[in-house]
Structures are given as structure tokens and as C-alpha cells.
Design an enzyme around this catalytic site. Structure first.
Site, short mmCIF file in Angstrom:
data_model
loop_
_atom_site.label_atom_id
_atom_site.label_comp_id
_atom_site.label_asym_id
_atom_site.label_seq_id
_atom_site.Cartn_x
_atom_site.Cartn_y
_atom_site.Cartn_z
N LYS A 194 79.55 39.87 72.73
CA LYS A 194 78.85 39.37 71.57
C LYS A 194 79.24 37.93 71.29
O LYS A 194 78.40 37.12 70.94
CB LYS A 194 79.16 40.26 70.36
CG LYS A 194 78.81 41.74 70.56
CD LYS A 194 77.37 41.92 71.03
CE LYS A 194 76.97 43.38 71.15
NZ LYS A 194 75.60 43.52 71.69
N GLU A 229 72.92 37.23 76.31
CA GLU A 229 73.76 38.41 76.53
C GLU A 229 73.19 39.19 77.71
O GLU A 229 71.97 39.40 77.80
CB GLU A 229 73.79 39.31 75.28
CG GLU A 229 74.70 40.52 75.47
CD GLU A 229 74.88 41.35 74.20
OE1 GLU A 229 74.54 40.86 73.12
OE2 GLU A 229 75.34 42.50 74.31
N LYS A 255 76.82 35.54 78.96
CA LYS A 255 78.00 36.17 78.36
C LYS A 255 77.87 37.68 78.40
O LYS A 255 76.80 38.22 78.15
CB LYS A 255 78.19 35.68 76.93
CG LYS A 255 77.05 36.05 75.99
CD LYS A 255 77.26 35.41 74.63
CE LYS A 255 76.09 35.63 73.70
NZ LYS A 255 75.94 37.01 73.24
N ASP A 264 74.27 38.81 62.21
CA ASP A 264 75.56 39.44 61.92
C ASP A 264 76.35 39.81 63.17
O ASP A 264 77.55 40.10 63.07
CB ASP A 264 75.38 40.69 61.04
CG ASP A 264 74.38 41.67 61.63
OD1 ASP A 264 73.38 41.22 62.22
OD2 ASP A 264 74.58 42.89 61.50
N VAL A 265 75.71 39.82 64.31
CA VAL A 265 76.43 40.24 65.52
C VAL A 265 76.75 39.01 66.39
O VAL A 265 77.80 38.41 66.25
CB VAL A 265 75.65 41.35 66.28
CG1 VAL A 265 76.43 41.81 67.51
CG2 VAL A 265 75.40 42.55 65.35
N CYS A 266 75.85 38.61 67.25
CA CYS A 266 76.20 37.57 68.22
C CYS A 266 76.35 36.18 67.57
O CYS A 266 77.21 35.40 67.98
CB CYS A 266 75.20 37.53 69.36
SG CYS A 266 75.34 39.01 70.40
N ASP A 324 70.93 34.02 72.22
CA ASP A 324 70.33 35.31 72.60
C ASP A 324 68.86 35.49 72.21
O ASP A 324 68.43 36.61 71.92
CB ASP A 324 71.16 36.47 72.01
CG ASP A 324 72.57 36.54 72.61
OD1 ASP A 324 72.92 35.67 73.43
OD2 ASP A 324 73.33 37.45 72.23
N GLN A 346 86.27 31.86 50.58
CA GLN A 346 87.45 31.02 50.86
C GLN A 346 87.06 29.56 51.11
O GLN A 346 87.65 28.89 51.95
CB GLN A 346 88.23 31.56 52.06
CG GLN A 346 88.78 32.98 51.87
CD GLN A 346 89.56 33.47 53.10
OE1 GLN A 346 90.23 32.69 53.77
NE2 GLN A 346 89.49 34.76 53.38
#
Lengths: 245, 245, 245, 245
Positions: free
Chosen positions: C150, C89, C147, C178-180, C41, C220
Site C-alpha cells: 500500500k 499496485e 509497488k 485512506d489506503v494507498c 494507483d 497535531q
């Protein structure tokens, strides 16, 4: 087929469109808000001289017979404001979305996907052969789904758009009956969409396959939905319009 | 079909398994590391008295003929350590994953999904009718895919598991030829998987549909892959084993 | 975080690229055949004055800082013939693939998707704002994924193409962290793809979110993969090239 | 964040549940017919001594704080007949659906998926650790989604079931905020579902990640939906009930 299956299938149930093995849609709920027409792969490569199907040596007549009945349906469904979708089978020019076995098979049969032909590179997006035929050209605002496979849901945004529109019923036309139309019908049906195939608006490279594709639909009480012809569909649509106006 | 299509299809090309319309797999790369057997829906509901297919009034013989040839293939492929997958069509006991049109159709034909029958609730997970028939019971370590639809990829983890195993080729057997076997073959093929249907290891509720389902595969140079019979498959597997040992 | 988690995470394990919480890729198998760069993006709408992000009132600097380090990576990875993917996007001009809640939110914040702006209609395919910024223009043959969401897998052909190429590892850069970028990393990770986020080649509308997006990866034992910076990535790629030449 | 973004976000818009950055749901349409509660991964392995999270060395308190507020929500939403979904992360006993990198990472951090532990084999279906904790045990008729990944849509039948039920809004609770809850929220949001995360009904292995996961939701006018707390949710549900009764 056993007797009891036949008996059940012949009962008259379902919606306003006379169809086989039941009148469609099953719940009688047919309106522009919840029903879309999907015109599958009526592209130059499938329907016109010099295209993919022609190069494989198949008779184009079966691909062109559906044109006129599809035009008749389009006219009515557009007037009634049913949403119209088109699909096009085709691959990226770099063939990155073309499985190697699909390419190999097409080369074997003398119509290699991606190879140059009279209509440009075979089944490649942006080439003349990949266009929808002019007789059925989409209108502005009609949605075109480009798909790399036979089914119209895999690797496409079709499901998203259908969900956004609230579409529950699909009326399927185009080519070929047993390949792209049937695969799309099966994948739609698994998602709970209620499907109707319009027989004279479809065609196959082999007439026996066309007829069997219709019969397959009728098994198990309508395992993939139902099929009808354009005359019955238009009659059913007319009844629907009149009853709601 | 035109002459040129037939001519191309009859050329001998491809891998060690004699098949139609080409010898399979297309690239000759056949081994336990990249090839899986998928046994589709050989459940009591499809193959045994009192189950779903029986209640619809179809002849069970076509469902049971594949049992012995599948046993023969299982024996060899298990010995050679090919991975074996099973699928089961069935719905959650609360029917939350059952599309209402699928339920309606099954009720119309006298075999309502979720309704009680001699083998328990029809096509419901956990019921006796939903089990794989004992003649073909999966061995420990063989993977079972539970699916709500006709295709084996939709709403399941099949694709993830195939990818994790590096499977590229699928050998398909089970019932019914034209419905669940074919839908799975089509959806696998769109994903680039190389598929082989073993004709005598499959069966359909209508013999004409069975034969047409085979013929459809051969169009366009093998539009969904190829088909063979169990004798040819076993011969091809044997050649493969000998050449690598 | 408990002590034992920290201790485990700080052990040096994994592949040639120094990364956090493990050296990447986990199995040491890094080469152009199995690894792709994905530039997410980096469009005018996200990175340039007058675009979507600018209209929402966010500082563009964080969107533009990644440009130079991405250029450095592109130079090396192109030279070494790693495949390069771009995502964009954007929505169809008729907005048929735009969920109504996404539209409503964008209108609320003063940057309505589909509304006209200095760079054309916001986040609409074919508009100037939707293009990849010229500083990072894709080369011919590089793959662009369009697309509607996201994540880069939903409603796209990305998974098909990655599978056809045999890609197992993804190196992720672009905006917003943090998004796409993160959604794509999460969806790739669920599919078993081994992912690396290059921190200085990404940016977010909020610096705290950027930093947390990095930290989340390390939980993790590397719950979504690992992250590094462009300097470490280039060092790792160089080691890889030298050891195989 | 720029001024204008903040200004827009602080305006009061949307539905009956006070939330951030907008009152939820965006269109005010909240009722048991279109809204489901999803309780994510409240399993012994995530919330109890001896489970996966405990073995990694994280503090269990953050995993257990959501239990009571989730109980409060369940009580009200069950009484009002909202559908309740549960998800469980877990793998097949043969680990065929476990990506090798996921296994490797878990082993590195001392809690190998599939390895024996005090609650049975870690994150394996059918083991004691894989169960939903007794405090939040699902009632008969509530739907459980077993998922191999962090997102709840990948390789599951969740989307099919939500579509069959006509669910448009998801209320998300469970653990961990930044991993499985957030991935599910992102994947739901891309499908056009309207999502609400209930902050005190979620928890993370790191408090900073928890807080950032909330903040990320608020970017771009609510890029993944909105978040609230259980008190506000219960107040909004009560208003909804009263206005329709």
C-alpha cells in the site's frame, strides 16, 4: 592473523557443505524450503564482448569462467527444487535512478552508463547488454531482481520475497566477486541470512581482489558467512538429498 | 586489469583532495554543509586489550595505528565545523538483535558475542568494551549511531539524519577496513553518497585484506568512491578553506 | 478537540497554497526543482468496470471523480515542468511478492489477487487491469513506481529517485484516500518529506473514510502534512510561477 | 459500500479471535512463538498532564482509557510468554533526527518538539515525558523500540528483531489509533505481517478519527488486518492456550 584465530577456524563444525571457515550452513539446516540460489549479474554487460566490463578494458575470461560451474549447480538445484533468484544491475532508461557520481565515474573510464555501445545503452534496463547471458537464461518461474546498486537489497523487493518464501540460507554465485556478490553477501548477512559464496562460480575484474574477497569472508570466524567451491557444494547437496529421501 | 582501464584511471579529474582513482569529491563540491566525517567502530572491543578483536587472537596494532591520524583529522574537521558521526557495533543486552549465526561464529572463534570478558559482555551495548576508546571520545553534539550489523545504514537512523543535514559526501575512517568500513562505504555508495576512505585512518585484522579493500575501491573507475591518506585529505581541506575564506 | 488546538490550527501560516491546517509548503519553498506530483494507483483495477475494486462490490464513482481534477493539475504541473511520478499496485505474475494473508483476504471478498477477471488477472503486473487508466496515461519520461504494498516506499526505488532529484515536497493524488494515498503520505512524512494531499483528486471506497482521512491529517498541527483542493493548488502554483518569472 | 462486499465480510472465517472483518489470525496459527504484542507510544508525553498531547490542548481521557484494558492483556500475554514490544516516539536531544517540518508544525500548535515543558523537553529521548507511563512500565527483558517517526519500522531495528524471533502476527495497542498505531499497522501489513488492532486498548485525539481508523481496517476484506476488543482477544487467547495444553 594470530595463532588462536587460526586454530579455532580450522575445527570442523557446521553443516553438510565443506566450506571455509566452517561447514555450511552453521546449523545444518539445508533444504529447498529454506535455501535459495542467487545468480548475481551474469549479464551480457558483465560477461560478453562489447558490454560494460569489456568496454572498461577488463579481461572477460574471469567473467566467463563461472558459467560452466554455475550451470552444474543450476542443474542440480533446479532438479531438487531449490528456488533460484537472478539479479540484474541496470538503470531506468531515463537514468532517474542513476546517482550522478556513478555516471561520472563510468564516463571517466570510457564506459558511460546510459551511453550507446555495441550491446545497446550501457547498463540500461531493456537493452541487449542488460539481459542475463543465454548460457544461464532463467527458467519461467525463477525470480529476477532488478537493482540499481551493487547490493541486491537496496531499492528492491528481494527482502520481501525471501521473507514470504521463508528463505534463511543464500548460496551466492555470479560477478563480480568483490563488488556485487560481496555487497549482496554483506547486506544479507546483516539481516541474519546465512550465506555461502561458491568461489569457482564467481569472478572479478582483478584476480587479487577475487582471492581477497574470499579471504575476507573467513575473518572473525566467518564474518560474512563461508565460501566453498561447486564440487563441495554439490557433494553437500547430494548428502542432504539422500539423508531426507 | 587491461591497459585502457589503467590509463583512464590515472587521468587527473575531480575535486580538491588528491585520491585514487580520482580526486575527490568527483564534483569538487566539498564543504561543511554537505560533507561529514564518519568514525567507524573505534571501540574498546575492536581496539583495546581484552576486547572482542583481542580475544579472537588478532594483532591489535593494526587497530591502533589509525588512532593518531584520526585525531589529526578530527582536529581540523571539528575546527572547520564539519559534522562528525561515530558508529558503534553492538547488540542489545538481551541479544534480541543478534542473528544466531553471528553468535555461533563468534563462539566458535572463542569470543562469543554476549559472553563475559575482561571488558564486560562482548559487543553488548552499555558494556565498557562497547565504548568508543577514550583517545577518540566523541564531543558533545557529535552523533553516535548504534548498529547491530556491519553496515551503518541497516536498522539505524543514519540515512534519516544524513538527509536532514543535507550530507552528500562521507569521509570514512575506523575499523575494520574490509568489514565495517567497507560495508558502510558500499551501502552509502548505493544511496548515491560520494565516499572517501582515508587509508591510514583505517585498519584490518589482516594486512592483505586491508590492501585489497583499498584496491577494490579503484575498480570500474572508483566503484565505491575513492581512497586517500590523511596527509592528502588535510591538504585538500586546507585548500578548500582558503578558497572560500 | 480542545479549544487551544483549534485556535492554533486556524492561524494563517506557511506557503503559497491555501491548505488545512496550514498553508503549504510550511517553508514557502515550492518550485519544480524540489516538488513532485505523485499520482497513486489510478489503475484500471481501481477505477474501471471489471477491475479489483468493482469486483469487491464498491461504487466506482468515488474512484472516477478524481480523474478530471487530476487532469487539470497534470496539465499545469507538466507545463511548469514539475516532475510527475505514478505508482501502480500490483504483484509479480508468480505472486512471489504477495503475502498470503493479502491473498486470503482478497479471495474472501470475492476478488482474489492473481485470479482471472474481466481485466485479466487481478492486481498482477502486465495485465490490462494493472495499467494506469488511459485518461491519465503517463507521458514518456514520467516515472512509474511499481509497488507490492500500500505504501510507495516499501520494496521500491522511490526514495532513491526522490533523493537523486532533490525532491523535498510531494503533492499526492489518486486512490484510495485512506489506503494507498494515506500510507504513502505517512511513510513520506516520516522521511521528512513535506506532503500535500489534494482532496478532490482522491477518492475512497467509503465516503466517511475519505473525510476522516482528511481530518486525520490536520491533527497535531498537521501530523502528516496538509490537505487542500485542486482549485487552491492551482492558484498557489500560479502565484509561485508569477513571482519567479 | 456495495452489498457484495458486506456479504463476504460477514462470513465467519479465520482464527480463534473474533474480529472484524474476519476472525484473527487469518490462518488460525496463534501462539507465543509467532505472535507479539506491541504497545505503542504509551508515554507520559501522550498520556499525562503536562506532556505533548496535553500541551496541544487535546483531552487526555481518550489517551488514558486504554490503560486498564492494556494492563489486562499484558497480564495474560506475559503469563502465556508472548513476547512484548514497546515503542516510544522521541528525538535525539540534538534534534538531528527531527525533520524541520515536524518541528515547525509542533511549534505552531504550541507544543514545540524539543522545547521545555512541565515534563521536560517535549518528545526528547531521556526526558521524563518520553518515558512509558508507570502504569504500563515494561518488564526487564521486554523490548523497547525508539522511533523518530510515526511508523515503528522506519529508522529502527524492529524488523530485524521480529525476523530473528520468527514473529508473524502483531497485536497492536496504544496511542494514537489513527496516527502511530495505524502507521505501524500499515507498515507491518506491507511486510506481510498479520495484524490485529485492539480497539479499546487504543485511543485518538478525536473520537471520530478513532472510529474511522477502525472502519478503514475493514475495507477490502481487511486491508490492514482486523480489529477486535480486549474481551474477545482474551477469549481467543484462552481458547488457544487450552487447545494446546
Amino acid at each position: 592473523m594470530g595463532e588462536s584465530a587460526q586454530d579455532h577456524a580450522s575445527e570442523v563444525k557446521g553443516g553438510p557443505v565443506k566450506a571455509n571457515p566452517y561447514n555450511w550452513p552453521y546449523n545444518g539446516n539445508l533444504k529447498p524450503d529454506n535455501t535459495a540460489l542467487v545468480v548475481i549479474d551474469m549479464q551480457v554487460d558483465f560477461c560478453s564482448p562489447g558490454g560494460y566490463v569489456d568496454k572498461m578494458g577488463y579481461d572477460l575470461k574471469a567473467m566467463r569462467n563461472p558459467i560452466e560451474p554455475i550451470q552444474n549447480i543450476l542443474k542440480v538445484m533446479r532438479a531438487e527444487q531449490y528456488p533460484v533468484f537472478y539479479t540484474r544491475e541496470g538503470h531506468r532508461p531515463d537514468l532517474s535512478d542513476l546517482p550522478p557520481n556513478k555516471r561520472w565515474r563510468s564516463q571517466n573510464i570510457g564506459a558511460g552508463i546510459g551511453d550507446p555501445g555495441p550491446c545497446g545503452r550501457i547498463l540500461v534496463r531493456g537493452e541487449p547488454g542488460w539481459d542475463v547471458i543465454p548460457e544461464l537464461a532463467p527458467l519461467p518461474g525463477e525470480i529476477i531482481i532488478d537493482k540499481p546498486g551493487k547490493g541486491s537489497f537496496y531499492s528492491t523487493d528481494l527482502e520481501l520475497i525471501l521473507n514470504m518464501r521463508g528463505v534463511k540460507n543464500l548460496i551466492l554465485v555470479g560477478v563480480t566477486t568483490d563488488v556485487c556478490v560481496h555487497t549482496t553477501m554483506r547486506d544479507a548477512n546483516d539481516r541474519g541470512l546465512e550465506c555461502l559464496l561458491v568461489a569457482d562460480c564467481t569472478g572479478a575484474t582483478d584476480i587479487g581482489n577475487h582471492e581477497s574477497a574470499l579471504k575476507m569472508i573467513t575473518m572473525q570466524g566467518g564474518v560474512f558467512g563461508a565460501y566453498t567451491d561447486s564440487k563441495q557444494l554439490l557433494r553437500g547437496l547430494k548428502m542432504t538429498t539422500e539423508s531426507t529421501s
